[in-house]
Design a protein around this motif. Structure first.
Motif, PDB file in Angstrom:
ATOM      1  N   UNK E 175       0.853  -1.194   0.000  1.00  0.00           N
ATOM      2  CA  UNK E 175       0.000   0.000   0.000  1.00  0.00           C
ATOM      3  C   UNK E 175       0.888   1.242   0.000  1.00  0.00           C
ATOM      4  N   UNK E 184       8.879  -1.665  -0.290  1.00  0.00           N
ATOM      5  CA  UNK E 184      10.263  -1.631   0.200  1.00  0.00           C
ATOM      6  C   UNK E 184      10.401  -0.690   1.392  1.00  0.00           C
ATOM      7  N   UNK E 187       9.082  -2.241   4.543  1.00  0.00           N
ATOM      8  CA  UNK E 187       9.933  -3.400   4.829  1.00  0.00           C
ATOM      9  C   UNK E 187      11.215  -2.958   5.534  1.00  0.00           C
ATOM     10  N   UNK E 200      10.098  -9.924  10.906  1.00  0.00           N
ATOM     11  CA  UNK E 200       9.479  -9.382   9.703  1.00  0.00           C
ATOM     12  C   UNK E 200       9.244 -10.505   8.698  1.00  0.00           C
ATOM     13  N   UNK E 201       8.126 -10.432   8.001  1.00  0.00           N
ATOM     14  CA  UNK E 201       7.862 -11.366   6.906  1.00  0.00           C
ATOM     15  C   UNK E 201       7.815 -10.584   5.593  1.00  0.00           C
ATOM     16  N   UNK E 202       7.654 -11.284   4.518  1.00  0.00           N
ATOM     17  CA  UNK E 202       7.681 -10.661   3.187  1.00  0.00           C
ATOM     18  C   UNK E 202       6.539  -9.646   3.017  1.00  0.00           C
ATOM     19  N   UNK E 203       6.742  -8.722   2.117  1.00  0.00           N
ATOM     20  CA  UNK E 203       5.729  -7.731   1.744  1.00  0.00           C
ATOM     21  C   UNK E 203       4.423  -8.438   1.360  1.00  0.00           C
ATOM     22  N   UNK E 204       3.326  -7.991   1.945  1.00  0.00           N
ATOM     23  CA  UNK E 204       1.977  -8.524   1.659  1.00  0.00           C
ATOM     24  C   UNK E 204       1.791  -9.971   2.096  1.00  0.00           C
ATOM     25  N   UNK E 205       2.709 -10.507   2.898  1.00  0.00           N
ATOM     26  CA  UNK E 205       2.650 -11.922   3.257  1.00  0.00           C
ATOM     27  C   UNK E 205       1.814 -12.150   4.520  1.00  0.00           C
TER      28      UNK E 205
ATOM     29  N   UNK F 191      13.439 -13.560   3.604  1.00  0.00           N
ATOM     30  CA  UNK F 191      12.107 -12.963   3.499  1.00  0.00           C
ATOM     31  C   UNK F 191      11.224 -13.743   2.528  1.00  0.00           C
ATOM     32  N   UNK F 198       8.895 -18.195   9.588  1.00  0.00           N
ATOM     33  CA  UNK F 198      10.159 -17.491   9.762  1.00  0.00           C
ATOM     34  C   UNK F 198       9.888 -16.004   9.949  1.00  0.00           C
ATOM     35  N   UNK F 199      10.453 -15.429  10.998  1.00  0.00           N
ATOM     36  CA  UNK F 199      10.464 -13.987  11.186  1.00  0.00           C
ATOM     37  C   UNK F 199      11.886 -13.497  11.010  1.00  0.00           C
ATOM     38  N   UNK F 200      12.077 -12.467  10.215  1.00  0.00           N
ATOM     39  CA  UNK F 200      13.423 -12.015   9.869  1.00  0.00           C
ATOM     40  C   UNK F 200      13.765 -10.750  10.645  1.00  0.00           C
TER      41      UNK F 200
ATOM     42  N   UNK H 177       6.651 -12.856  -4.829  1.00  0.00           N
ATOM     43  CA  UNK H 177       6.073 -11.508  -4.821  1.00  0.00           C
ATOM     44  C   UNK H 177       6.827 -10.675  -3.794  1.00  0.00           C
ATOM     45  N   UNK H 178       6.446  -9.441  -3.676  1.00  0.00           N
ATOM     46  CA  UNK H 178       7.036  -8.593  -2.651  1.00  0.00           C
ATOM     47  C   UNK H 178       8.540  -8.502  -2.793  1.00  0.00           C
ATOM     48  N   UNK H 179       9.246  -8.862  -1.736  1.00  0.00           N
ATOM     49  CA  UNK H 179      10.698  -8.731  -1.725  1.00  0.00           C
ATOM     50  C   UNK H 179      11.411  -9.772  -2.586  1.00  0.00           C
ATOM     51  N   UNK H 181      11.165  -9.288  -5.640  1.00  0.00           N
ATOM     52  CA  UNK H 181      11.570  -8.275  -6.619  1.00  0.00           C
ATOM     53  C   UNK H 181      11.808  -8.883  -8.008  1.00  0.00           C
TER      54      UNK H 181
END
Ligand SMILES: Nc1ncnc2c1ncn2[C@@H]1O[C@H](COP(=O)(O)O)[C@@H](O)[C@H]1O
Ligand SMILES: Nc1ncnc2c1ncn2[C@@H]1O[C@H](COP(=O)(O)O)[C@@H](O)[C@H]1O
Ligand SMILES: Nc1ncnc2c1ncn2[C@@H]1O[C@H](COP(=O)(O)O)[C@@H](O)[C@H]1O
Ligand SMILES: Nc1ncnc2c1ncn2[C@@H]1O[C@H](COP(=O)(O)O)[C@@H](O)[C@H]1O
Ligand SMILES: [Mg+2]
Ligand SMILES: [Mg+2]
Ligand SMILES: [Mg+2]
Ligand SMILES: [Mg+2]
Ligand SMILES: [Mg+2]
Ligand SMILES: [Mg+2]
Ligand SMILES: [Mg+2]
Ligand SMILES: [Mg+2]
Lengths: 227, 227, 227, 227, 227, 227, 227, 227
Positions: E175, E184, E187, E200-205, F191, F198-200, H177-179, H181
């Motif tokens: 978003x 990014x 993130x 942290x997890x992937x974007x939109x995950x 990620x 998994x959390x990064x 998707x996402x990261x 890239x």
């Protein structure tokens, strides 16, 4: 010749040129200091002379020429003449998120002060301990311009702008490591703030932030035009 | 529930929340419009309601609820009530480098106007034909806040700030192709301006620029404190 | 063997190979200097020998072998034989935006001069003080090729090309910090110039810029073919 | 008003402004075409009018106003008046690495031709089959300016410049996929060429390449100054 | 054969494999649904079957085979059997910063719920109006695992983690626009949080976040070992 | 003043603030140590004090004030008081892929231990020799939280999570060169893991990983609420 | 313990583990050397031991334990026992574009040689002087595997692969500056080669290239299976 | 003319040119197909003709000219003549991590097969369920060249190479998707593999992988030289 100083900037814009020392030799900086001293003497330029991002060697060269200049080692800045002008306009408040952001915050404070504004500085009020910034709402309300300096996640400007009527100048810093990528993380965070009312300057650019805040908080009379 | 509107923002900051339509369904936008109409009616919030980055479908949903809202298709913005407040404070001048930057520039103009400022817009004065911006020095001098919108090389804010006493809000646009990388090129250019006095907002963020300019140019009396 | 010099380049292209010193040991540079001296003596190659991006140690090795070589420490360049050829073709003008860009600008000047062109250098005429470059319109008009060197926002080439009939060779520099990302900001700015007529070379590549400008300004008779 | 055309560019630089259609509405393009027709009629500007990156809708709008304009669909370019000027100066040679690079190459050819140069185009001579470019050494030698268009690895300009006396204008294209990153791969390759004598333009910028090549190959008399 | 399902994952890890639909044809998805139905029937696998990032076509294929599956269009997720298991372990709280983040937040909620946890969802509590998240401190305290979903500046996880005893799973979303660069910005912000305690997890995950939160909040008896 | 310590964090979150030494002068670190010693004495804060990313100079300053602090030079960490609390909650297992990842792994181990967890460390079990991690399935099964530290390809967390019921905290390291881009390669790999759960955390952030793992493995009674 | 050597790799893959020294202390390297000497003595592993990217201090530690090891300072590599195995399989040819690429090229040569292949090395045959590589077509034809090492534009592998029947292993180097971005430019160029038949390894990874080339050129009998 | 086919490539390299269809019009592809048919007829070229990345329209144009060509829609590839050559040399094994990677994997399989190798394909054996690839050790041992296709974390090639004697060609895909890239994540992961013996090709480049694997597994007699 190695420099063509923009001596007319004080007259044209109201704020004189500052000297960016990085990438210049000490000899070049010394020569520039001499020319500025002469220009100040004969009235070709006016206002405080600032030397920014000055190494110890640069500082020595400046102090040779302008021995009464003020040298702030934390901010890597020299100012001459040593006394800032009497403050006019509104208050510039400077907040920084962590102790490690202090050099950049001080550069902003000194720049705004030598360009003619009153300043207040608050250090180490990052969002990890939110009560610290919430305790400063009074200062947020009193300031005509607010500078927020933060590295890492760059989250503090979003929080401050969400509370403020006045414009926020956000300064990302290179404090952090890894995926901070030299300040890219807070830079992007600030550019994408969910709180409107933030203008962003370059990473570690305390000078630019202080300059912009000084302009925002400058005295202005709505009916008169600038001479 | 899908939205928790920040209805207190007008009271807290002096400027009400705007609705970012992208990523919302038309139903969500319609429901938000209804709540804002009710909140305006009962005085829970005040000031102009702005819907930004609205598609045709979003606009239709808003106009269903607020039929007298103004819809600017170029700026993709809706404002309600339709009449902006009487202008106070200083003038906001908006310059854009090319015709293709016009949508972003209009978004800035309308935002500043609905937040209470007088505005003037000048289009297509990029540095490739430098005489065009040089012919506007009078407007540069009259403005209390200046917004400069540019894509491609993003060079115009550096030139304008080099001439101006007032703060410059720089808006990079995604106009361009190839190594413009969706606005990255002008964004970096503006962040690294050799002219101090520039605050940068996100790529294509005319709303944020208009908001910030409105705050800079807001009326302010140096001795009084904000209530 | 560690090097297979392109001795035929002078005959093939009209310009001899230059030696890129970075990443070479002083012993390797010395051995190359010896071979070039021999090749010049027996006519295997012709024209000025240039050693670029030479450290102090590299320079010492070159001067051991070619004691009358010229060593420009600012440009980190050595040239031999010491006298450049008599200038032919058109004038190469080199402008740089700030004093800190001087090393790159000098590398361009010396390269063009040793490849046979007349050169003029103007330093510190960045767009923050626009009157400085506007005062040089005469030189812009007289030059057959123009090199513009700039870091930070990289805005100067757009302004110069907007005024010039002749081609502009733009050189981004690594001068700046933060979001300049080692010269990426001016590089992208120059590639996306709103003024057509600009060819960009690598960040800090004064050598490449001088070479290209020398080729652009080379003598040429439209009806004859190259031998 | 939505456009402030740089009508003086032809007089100032020798080459008129071109209209970048992307991001403009068809109505805006039509209005610009009308103004240019009028300006050509009353002599306010001179030279060929080019509309670049024109969609089918843009083209229709232009042809409504200037029905005899030439429309090259491959190059997405329109030119008016339809006949290019009689060629002067030296030859511009345009090479492209693959068939997929043809649209960009044609944009370069047409731009150079309408700005007054003779042109020759050679397609599909990439380095994967090196004999193809080696068979064109005669054209490389005859050209006063060489444009090389390539996507993917962007290796062709290095090979051509290594053989040429004349300057090479390199155009990276977005041809390729994956780690080509929209033309970033050939762009970086060209900026880092091991062969000096290359000026790079933006990804897919055939217009800019043709313009620069036209300037390089322009007629010039070394002793005279530009009027 | 086109798929080698990891049917043993439920036994091995305690959580069954989910099907990532993007990049699969509807025929492939249908075939996989059939095999999973069979595997559930014969006890080769156990637990809820999830189909993630499913288009309308994918959903139709799944519903053909498993007509009683639940299809959440906002989350683009299908779950079968339709009833989630009775919740065990601790509470999973999911916060999202804006209404536009809702699809990702719902994907997290549903994943955690179908993996066996109780969940609570709170929408639109971004830091621009800080009072909204501060009003939820009770939920922050009750949760055994907290998921925070945010786009734009990604500042919300830093604020939440600064208040929480329990671990925070941060999900950046795409978003935003411009310098958000597809997620990014949030993130990087989340990876560089000044508040420790964030994974942290992937974007939109949303799926990955819900899975991780379910594991964190899983029942566990400190003295026993996993069978 | 230069620091406004978040002394209430131990009470608020259950884990006290740690001091990030990078970017602080030794004098600042010494002053902070003094304040923390006083705060511990008067009960304003509680729990272990950690100084992270401490240089030799920083360590000396800390040890001057807190002579019985433990200094782990590999981890660049100091802890005080020297004895960690008696372990509670579940086991934290830390795996690292190569010997060069050891400093980050030790930082995670010590952080988790001083925050109250039992820990086990296994070094040099990267996927190039898969039998090494497969031989540790027992430890993977016993752990309540698993930290996996890896540079280069960052593949180890995907393999471990694919075998584990418990959550995995993945730490990318800057071990590697070239296209590892300072840890970007393993960061992106982690990620985008094909194994959920998994959390990064940030590159080289052993502290954050140990903190998060300590929270995951903390004692918790599902029916009671946190006081 | 700090290392869990993959001693079975020689038996499993046919090539023993090499020790990556960067990020390891000299003490760790020494301990590893001792274990390898013991493992070679008792037959737990077999084949040449390689220490890569070794600093002077690392080398000293290795030579203390294995005094007859060969130390190539250019390649920063140590090999033990000093005599490579008698060559089997096909020839590995290594080409490098410039003298500055020599360290990486030598690392590839030595790796392939100690893994059992005959090697030939050719230096400084970049495409700027195309005749140099064209003169080596005989070696290109004789080689069973070809390694091409290049920095800057990374164009040489495309040219070589376009002439070769055998596979090309391409190694980008960090030779260059500015927009070479530490080897990113040649890396992308090689990945996008218009000539098929190229496998790319990491920037500066001469070890990986030599290893892969050794495997490609390994003896193989099509009808037999590997024991 | 729009294409200058490299018809000599089959004779020069042993493998004919393939036609990259993206960016070509159907008319261009049809014309190329006609020329290739003619060249095959008169013996100017030899071997299978491949059309890669062909859209439905491209395929129609090819099939018009070469009606017996094989069209694999999954791989977007056409091959003519329809029967691949009798396999020679060693076996090429192709593994892909997920079902979504199948199009790229099939492109690799078909390319290798039409260039003369026997192939085996195994789908959906990613590391999240490690037992799947471990069950294929026999195929890993039998193959002379191994292609591994993976998106997301790109971890599979590291695991496979760690088990294999033969070279691994790694193909990152844009699956994810996402990261991810667009495939950058697995690309970097593969370039930084902790297992040596991997050559990487471009994202989604199944063609290049199949070509390289075919060359690696080609018949070769160590004592003979290539004619
Ligand atoms: N400063 C420089 N920047 C870019 N290219 C250069 C520079 N100096 C020399 N070159 C070119 O780089 C090529 C490769 O250099 P070498 O590594 O010396 O073989 C030479 O043939 C020169 O044409
Ligand atoms: N610390 C700083 N950061 C950014 N800009 C600066 C700084 N100090 C000076 N400047 C500006 O940079 C411009 C270019 O510097 P110079 O190299 O002196 O031409 C000056 O005209 C100043 O306005
Ligand atoms: N295809 C093109 N690529 C890059 N620049 C262009 C192109 N076409 C026109 N231009 C230039 O872009 C400038 C800005 O365009 P405009 O938005 O039309 O004012 C014009 O003055 C042209 O010189
Ligand atoms: N799918 C593909 N990916 C990468 N390269 C390809 C592909 N298909 C063909 N090629 C190569 O790309 C080169 C340039 O293609 P063209 O534009 O057709 O001249 C051809 O000579 C092929 O060797
Ligand atoms: Mg602090
Ligand atoms: Mg214009
Ligand atoms: Mg200056
Ligand atoms: Mg071709
Ligand atoms: Mg909201
Ligand atoms: Mg190891
Ligand atoms: Mg060389
Ligand atoms: Mg699968």
């Amino acid at each position: 010749d190695v420099a063509e100083l923009d001596l007319g900037r004080a007259a044209r814009r109201g704020y004189p040129e500052a000297i960016y020392c990085e990438g210049k030799t000490s000899e070049q900086v010394r020569a520039i200091a001499e020319r500025l001293r002469a220009a100040a003497a004969d009235g070709t330029t006016s206002g405080a002379v600032l030397f920014t991002r000055a190494s110890a060697e640069h500082a020595e060269a400046v102090l040779d020429v302008l021995p009464d200049a003020v040298h702030d080692e934390t901010a890597r800045l020299l100012a001459w003449p040593p006394d800032p002008p009497a403050p006019s306009g509104g208050l510039v408040a400077v907040f920084c998120a962590g102790t490690s952001d202090l050099p950049v915050a001080r550069e902003a404070v000194l720049t705004a002060r030598y360009l003619g504004r009153a300043t207040e500085l608050v250090v180490d009020v990052g969002v990890a301990g939110l009560h610290r910034i919430l305790a400063r709402r009074d200062l947020i309300d009193r300031a005509r311009a607010i500078v927020v300096v933060a590295g890492m996640d760059g989250a503090l400007p979003s929080v401050v702008a969400g509370l403020a009527a006045s414009p926020v100048v956000a300064v990302p810093t290179s404090v952090g490591y890894g995926a901070a990528f030299g300040g890219l993380a807070p830079l992007l965070s600030m550019l994408n703030s969910c709180s409107p009312g933030i203008g962003v300057v370059n990473i570690d650019n305390g000078y630019g932030a202080g300059h912009l805040a000084a302009q925002i908080a400058a005295p202005w009379s709505p009916t008169a035009e600038r001479a």
